[in-house]
Design an enzyme around this catalytic site. Structure first.
Site, PDB file in Angstrom:
ATOM      1  N   SER A 146      17.852 -11.875 104.380  1.00 43.08           N
ATOM      2  CA  SER A 146      18.308 -12.800 103.358  1.00 43.08           C
ATOM      3  C   SER A 146      18.497 -11.982 102.081  1.00 43.08           C
ATOM      4  O   SER A 146      17.882 -10.925 101.924  1.00 43.08           O
ATOM      5  CB  SER A 146      17.264 -13.897 103.120  1.00 43.08           C
ATOM      6  OG  SER A 146      17.486 -14.552 101.876  1.00 43.08           O
ATOM      7  N   SER A 324      29.855  14.928  57.877  1.00 41.82           N
ATOM      8  CA  SER A 324      30.379  13.989  56.902  1.00 41.82           C
ATOM      9  C   SER A 324      31.879  14.178  56.728  1.00 41.82           C
ATOM     10  O   SER A 324      32.387  15.304  56.795  1.00 41.82           O
ATOM     11  CB  SER A 324      29.673  14.179  55.554  1.00 41.82           C
ATOM     12  OG  SER A 324      30.266  13.384  54.558  1.00 41.82           O
ATOM     13  N   SER A 325      32.567  13.063  56.491  1.00 41.89           N
ATOM     14  CA  SER A 325      33.993  13.121  56.208  1.00 41.89           C
ATOM     15  C   SER A 325      34.255  13.295  54.719  1.00 41.89           C
ATOM     16  O   SER A 325      35.404  13.418  54.301  1.00 41.89           O
ATOM     17  CB  SER A 325      34.673  11.833  56.704  1.00 41.89           C
ATOM     18  OG  SER A 325      34.128  10.707  56.018  1.00 41.89           O
TER      19      SER A 325
END
Length: 490
Positions: A146, A324-325
């Site tokens: 089952s 970081s940009s």
């Protein structure tokens, strides 16, 4: 599109009616209905390779058990056995397409496995997919089973297999920290409690502590894994074993142990085992423990590497990407940060498991799919997180020796090492004086006539300060305290 170009299909029928199934699909109508009903996660169960392998192992063990007890013809059992082995070997995983989140307590997953393995077996027999009159997904591949015993057993076996790779990665990470502990064994630094300066230690001791805590988690995870070894095969619907031959449970246990290599055992109370999911909750909790402790280590790595000019700056993490940009030259601790986020997700997954375990009713817990998904995802993300932490961070960490040495030299925390010789009161006065004047503690001790320069140098050696060498022959402290009572006024 012309008639000749129309997709080829086959017709399959269940108790609800008929559907057209793609002719090349190894899954069938029960899987097709699940695809319609559960467009939730958009992630198929095949994303968890070990769950698919475990499902195939359970089907293979069941076929062998049914053959042994005379409940399934040898030729049919052999076809199912061979088909399941192909899945165990890594083939046909793309056919396990039902979503990881589904209603029905895992019925769709069980039927997906039944249909795929059956259709592979039909091809092995030289027959067409869907020829269920010859070999049926339910009457043969699911014989004596089952969803209610197949699904939880498969999840436990799959987790047992998946845990092996997690433990391997955890041990590699532990060894990486140990290697750094050896590399940094002679580097003195200021220890900290409550983010305030404390007594000295070595950087090697700090990294050895990281390795030790990961080793403890390795042991805890293995201990909790034993909870996953109790299975309920033969329980069928609710634990009474209806439709299963009397000898099936022991036969399938024997074969599943042999196939999986796991130390499985049959639950003593199949009714209780079918309804209870507490083992999953305990195992999930051990994963959470490991995630939290790993996150704490990552917090420490971020603190120790903070700066590089205005922070602790004690260690350098490998630069992995521009941080970081807008700020040129900034580099962030992205690897520890991503592992922190993995830990947060594991904590959330553990809460999901907890609530799903609580939500079960009577003879079954219908929420095992979200339990399985949550735990498998936690293991997968933690394994990947540990690997990137090791390869992209820990292995490349370096120490800022000059900065560490300068901080130890100017730290008033070193005065603690002198308390066995000059007493607490004198040490406190010296610490205060050092903070007020900015002078070196060792110089103040010698000027006060409390200890000779040689004795101070000996007691403030790296071996003594880090506790690697025991303190001996402390002088009486009462007189020293009286001699230095007014040292802060000198």
């Amino acid at each position: 599109m012309t008639v000749d170009e129309a997709p080829r299909t086959r017709t399959e029928t269940d108790s609800l009616g008929s559907l057209e199934i793609p002719a090349d699909a190894y899954w069938g109508i029960h899987t097709a209905r699940a695809l319609e009903n559960f467009p939730i996660s958009m992630r198929p169960i095949s994303v968890y390779k070990d769950l698919v392998v475990a499902l195939a192992m359970v089907k293979q063990a069941s076929a062998r058990a049914n053959r042994d007890i005379g409940d399934l013809e040898h030729d049919k059992a052999d076809l199912i056995d061979r088909a399941a082995q192909l899945v165990i070997d890594g083939q046909f995983h793309d056919q396990f397409v039902v979503g990881v989140i589904q209603g029905g307590a895992g019925t769709s997953t069980n039927m997906n496995a039944n249909e795929v393995i059956t259709n592979i077996a039909l091809e092995l027999a030289g027959r067409e997919k869907g020829d269920y009159a010859f070999l049926s997904p339910i009457d043969h591949t699911n014989r004596s089973q089952s969803t209610n015993d197949v699904y939880p057993t498969s999840v436990k076996v799959g987790l047992g297999l998946d845990l092996r790779t997690l433990l391997d990665e955890l041990d590699l990470l532990r060894r990486s920290f140990l290697a750094k502990a050896v590399e940094f064994h002679d580097i003195l630094k200021v220890g900290r409690t409550q983010l305030q300066d404390a007594v000295p230690m070595t950087l090697g001791q700090e990294f050895h502590g990281f390795a030790t805590t990961l080793g403890e988690d390795y042991s805890r995870l293995k201990e909790n894994a034993f909870l996953l070894c109790e299975i309920n095969m033969g329980a069928t619907a609710i634990g009474t074993g209806i439709t299963a031959h009397a000898g099936y449970s022991q036969a399938v246990l024997h074969h599943l142990r042999e196939i999986s290599g796991l130390d499985l055992e049959l639950a003593t109370d199949l009714v209780e085992s079918t309804s209870d999911t507490g083992a999953f909750m305990s195992f999930s909790s051990s994963l959470k423990r490991n995630a939290i402790k790993l996150s704490k280590i990552c917090n420490d790595l971020r603190l120790l590497s903070s700066g590089p000019q205005a922070g602790f700056g004690e260690i350098n993490l490998p630069a992995r990407q521009a941080g970081s940009s807008i700020m040129p030259g900034k580099v962030n601790p992205v690897i520890p940060e991503v592992v922190n986020q993995v830990a947060f997700a594991v904590v959330g997954a553990d809460m999901t498991v907890t609530m799903a375990v609580e939500g079960g009713q009577l003879q079954l817990n219908a929420f095992e799919p979200v339990i399985a998904h949550s735990i498998f995802q936690s293991i997968t993300w933690m394994r990947r997180g540990m690997r990137t932490l090791r390869v992209n961070c820990v292995d490349g960490i370096t120490a800022n020796r000059e900065r560490l040495g300068a901080m130890v030299g100017s730290s008033v925390g070193v005065v603690t090492a002198l308390t066995p010789f000059i007493g607490y009161a004198a040490s406190a006065a010296l610490a205060k004086a050092a903070l007020l004047t900015g002078r070196n503690v060792a110089d103040l001790v010698v000027e006060a006539g409390l200890m000779s320069a040689d004795e101070v140098a000996k007691q403030l050696s790296p071996a003594r300060l880090s506790g690697l060498e025991a303190v001996t022959a402390a002088i009486p402290v009462q007189q020293a305290a009286e001699d230095v009572i007014s040292i802060d006024e000198r």
